[in-house]
Each structure stands twice: as C-alpha cells, then as structure tokens.
Design a protein around this motif. Structure first.
Motif, PDB file in Angstrom:
ATOM      1  N   PHE A 231       0.810  -1.216   0.000  1.00  0.00           N
ATOM      2  CA  PHE A 231       0.000   0.000   0.000  1.00  0.00           C
ATOM      3  C   PHE A 231       0.847   1.271   0.000  1.00  0.00           C
ATOM      4  O   PHE A 231       0.343   2.340  -0.306  1.00  0.00           O
ATOM      5  N   HIS A 232       2.124   1.161   0.346  1.00  0.00           N
ATOM      6  CA  HIS A 232       2.928   2.377   0.478  1.00  0.00           C
ATOM      7  C   HIS A 232       3.272   2.947  -0.898  1.00  0.00           C
ATOM      8  O   HIS A 232       3.716   2.216  -1.781  1.00  0.00           O
ATOM      9  N   PRO A 233       3.093   4.258  -1.106  1.00  0.00           N
ATOM     10  CA  PRO A 233       3.350   4.839  -2.436  1.00  0.00           C
ATOM     11  C   PRO A 233       4.787   4.681  -2.895  1.00  0.00           C
ATOM     12  O   PRO A 233       5.044   4.589  -4.099  1.00  0.00           O
ATOM     13  N   ILE A 234       5.751   4.636  -1.972  1.00  0.00           N
ATOM     14  CA  ILE A 234       7.146   4.501  -2.394  1.00  0.00           C
ATOM     15  C   ILE A 234       7.387   3.145  -3.047  1.00  0.00           C
ATOM     16  O   ILE A 234       8.249   3.003  -3.918  1.00  0.00           O
ATOM     17  N   VAL A 235       6.608   2.144  -2.643  1.00  0.00           N
ATOM     18  CA  VAL A 235       6.761   0.802  -3.222  1.00  0.00           C
ATOM     19  C   VAL A 235       6.295   0.809  -4.671  1.00  0.00           C
ATOM     20  O   VAL A 235       6.974   0.283  -5.563  1.00  0.00           O
ATOM     21  N   ARG A 236       5.160   1.407  -4.922  1.00  0.00           N
ATOM     22  CA  ARG A 236       4.668   1.487  -6.304  1.00  0.00           C
ATOM     23  C   ARG A 236       5.631   2.289  -7.174  1.00  0.00           C
ATOM     24  O   ARG A 236       5.919   1.906  -8.310  1.00  0.00           O
ATOM     25  N   ALA A 237       6.130   3.387  -6.635  1.00  0.00           N
ATOM     26  CA  ALA A 237       7.080   4.212  -7.403  1.00  0.00           C
ATOM     27  C   ALA A 237       8.363   3.446  -7.688  1.00  0.00           C
ATOM     28  O   ALA A 237       8.927   3.543  -8.780  1.00  0.00           O
TER      29      ALA A 237
ATOM     30  N   LEU B 210      18.098   2.103  -6.750  1.00  0.00           N
ATOM     31  CA  LEU B 210      16.860   2.824  -7.068  1.00  0.00           C
ATOM     32  C   LEU B 210      16.044   3.076  -5.801  1.00  0.00           C
ATOM     33  O   LEU B 210      15.397   4.128  -5.670  1.00  0.00           O
ATOM     34  N   ALA B 211      16.072   2.127  -4.871  1.00  0.00           N
ATOM     35  CA  ALA B 211      15.367   2.315  -3.609  1.00  0.00           C
ATOM     36  C   ALA B 211      15.952   3.479  -2.835  1.00  0.00           C
ATOM     37  O   ALA B 211      15.218   4.271  -2.221  1.00  0.00           O
ATOM     38  N   ASP B 212      17.272   3.602  -2.865  1.00  0.00           N
ATOM     39  CA  ASP B 212      17.925   4.715  -2.179  1.00  0.00           C
ATOM     40  C   ASP B 212      17.530   6.044  -2.819  1.00  0.00           C
ATOM     41  O   ASP B 212      17.278   7.033  -2.126  1.00  0.00           O
TER      42      ASP B 212
END
Length: 318
Positions: free
Chosen positions: A103-109, A289-291
């Motif tokens: 559900f977290h927007p950073i995960v989708r991004a 990319l996560a960073d």
C-alpha cells in the motif's frame, strides 16, 4: 579457428584488397597476408583468387563468408549479453512483499522505476507474511523482500530502510470515537484489538503492542486476522479496533474510519531485505533505485513542510 582470423578474412573479402583491409584493421599488410594464408592452410582450401587488381572470393570463400559473418555477429552478441548481465540489465528479480508494504506509495514508485530503468529484467512479485518472506529469502527463492522489520534484526539478512510512516487507529464506523479527528491511544484501553498473529508478522505485531504499552495500557487480545486487509474487514464487522500503517487507510472498506493518534508517536518502518552476502548486480541496481526513491521522498516531505511553515508565517505566528 580463431575469431581474429575470421575478422581479418571478412575485412579482406569486403575490401577486395589487402592494403585497404590492413588500413581498416589497423595492422600491417604483411602480417595480414600471413594470417589469411594461415587460415587457408587450416581449412585446406583457397579462399581468394589473387589477381593484379586485388582479391576476389572463391566458392569456398563465399561459403565461409556467410558463416564467418554470422559467427562474428554471434560472438559480438555473446559479449554484449555477458556485459549486460554483469551490469544487471538482464535476468530475473524475485521480489517479495508483505500486504501492508504494497500500500505504500514509495513501493509502487520503486517498482515502476525499476521496470522502466531495466526493461530487460523480469520482475516477479510474491506476497506473503514477514515470516514467509524471510524463509523464502533464506532458501534463495527470493532476491529481495519489502517488509516492516521494526527494531528486529535477522541472521544472514541485510536490511535497508526506505521509508517510515505514522500509524493510524482503525475503528468501526459506529464506534463512540469514530467522529474524532485525533484520539489519544489511551482512549482504546479496555478495547478488544484485532491483530495479525505474532508468528505471521512479529514486527508489526510488536510495534502495535509496544505503542499501547508506551501509552500505559496492555491491549486486550481479540480476533486474529491473517493480513491487514482482513484486520480492516474484521474491524468493520465490529470485532474490535486496531492500529495500522497510515498507507493502509487506502482500504476504504464500508463501516470503518481511520483516526490519527494524538498522544504518542507511533511510526512503522518499511525496509528492503536481502541476503547478507555480496548482492548480484540486479539486486544492487534495485537497492540503488530504492535509495534514490527514499531520497526523493525525503526531499518531497521537506518541501511540503517548508510550504506549510511559509503559510503559517504569512498568516500569523506559526
């Protein structure tokens, strides 16, 4: 047969002249002529008709020309493929994630960014509980997993925090506090709590219990739910109340409301987990990319905070 000699052969065949081929290849004419003679001796057939006007292919030479170009192209492709794999631009990444992480927007991004940046890498998603994902990581069936580790650490697992978010109370719509914008956590003392079993999600389970204890009470255990979507549905059915990550409030189930917590700061962290060994290039690319996503999210939060402060200063005391 050396690929180098095939490359020399193709150059001479295309130029029809040893001198021009030598200039093209950047070598001397005598060594090039010697390499062509060596290739003909190796194959035991003449490859060129030699005339005063240059060189033309024999029937054997014409047959070799077709295969030589294919072999050289294949060799070039093999080198390029190996280099792309070494840079993590091809292959497969198996990513696990908990239901709450999704559900977290950073995960989708992050997933969108990885697929756009590395289209040659297939990305497979597997949803599971924290316990399940850790087991799959250890078995090598997952490359990475998105989870909420709390303050826990795990042997053989490296954790990279990528986001943190506040928690919210989720209440049945008919609850006495449902119309409040913010409530102290102490207001839930004595309420039955719908929780995910600790063996399924020890970190999130402990974060909720610790928040209640910090507020000065022990939550009353109520109905258990296998995942957060089930928690919300059970709250809707009035089995009790619960605490969930703020991003879970995207689940707009009928009969529930989400309320901010007023008296204690309850925050949950989101992290990427990988095996604690030298990561593959694909995994390293995903972590990079996560960073970047974490930095962008932090910069965005700072920008919004600055805007809020600016409005306060223009309208009066902040």
């Amino acid at each position: 047969m050396e690929l180098r000699r095939l490359r020399y052969f193709v150059a001479v065949a295309e130029e029809g002249n040893v001198t021009r081929a030598a200039e093209r290849l950047g070598i001397g004419q005598p060594p090039l002529s010697q390499q062509i003679l060596t290739l003909e001796r190796e194959l035991d057939v003449p490859l060129f008709h030699r005339t005063g006007h240059g060189m033309s292919l024999t029937e054997a030479g014409k047959a070799l020309m077709v295969d030589a170009k294919r072999l050289l192209n294949d060799a070039q492709s093999a080198v390029a493929n190996a280099q792309r794999a070494g840079r993590g631009e091809t292959g497969h990444v198996h990513l696990g994630l908990t239901a709450s992480a999704a559900f977290h927007p950073i995960v989708r991004a992050l997933i969108r960014a990885f697929r756009a940046t590395y289209p040659g890498v297939a990305l497979t998603l597997t949803e599971g509980t924290t316990t399940q994902l850790l087991a799959l990581l250890e078995e090598g069936r997952l490359d990475l997993a998105l989870m909420r580790p709390g303050t826990h650490s795990f042997a053989g697992i490296a954790l990279y925090q990528i986001a943190s978010e506040p928690m919210k109370v989720v209440l049945p719509a008919g609850h006495r506090l449902a119309k409040s914008r913010r409530i102290p956590l102490t207001a839930l003392a004595g309420e039955a709590f719908v929780l995910i079993p600790r063996e399924e999600s020890p970190m999130l389970h402990d974060e909720i219990l610790n928040a209640c204890r910090l507020a000065g009470f022990e939550p009353v255990p109520g109905q258990q739910a296998p995942q957060l979507s089930s928690v919300v549905n059970l709250v809707s059915a009035e089995f009790g109340v619960s605490i969930v990550p703020a991003s879970v409030s995207q689940i707009r189930a009928e009969g529930v409301v989400y309320v901010d917590i007023a008296d204690v700061k309850v925050v949950t962290n989101l992290a990427l987990a990988s095996r604690d060994a030298e990561p593959s290039a694909k995994v390293a690319n995903f972590l990079a990319l996560a960073d970047q996503a974490r930095s962008a999210a932090s910069a965005g939060a700072g920008s919004h905070a600055g805007k809020r402060r600016g409005k306060a200063s223009n309208g009066g005391p902040a």
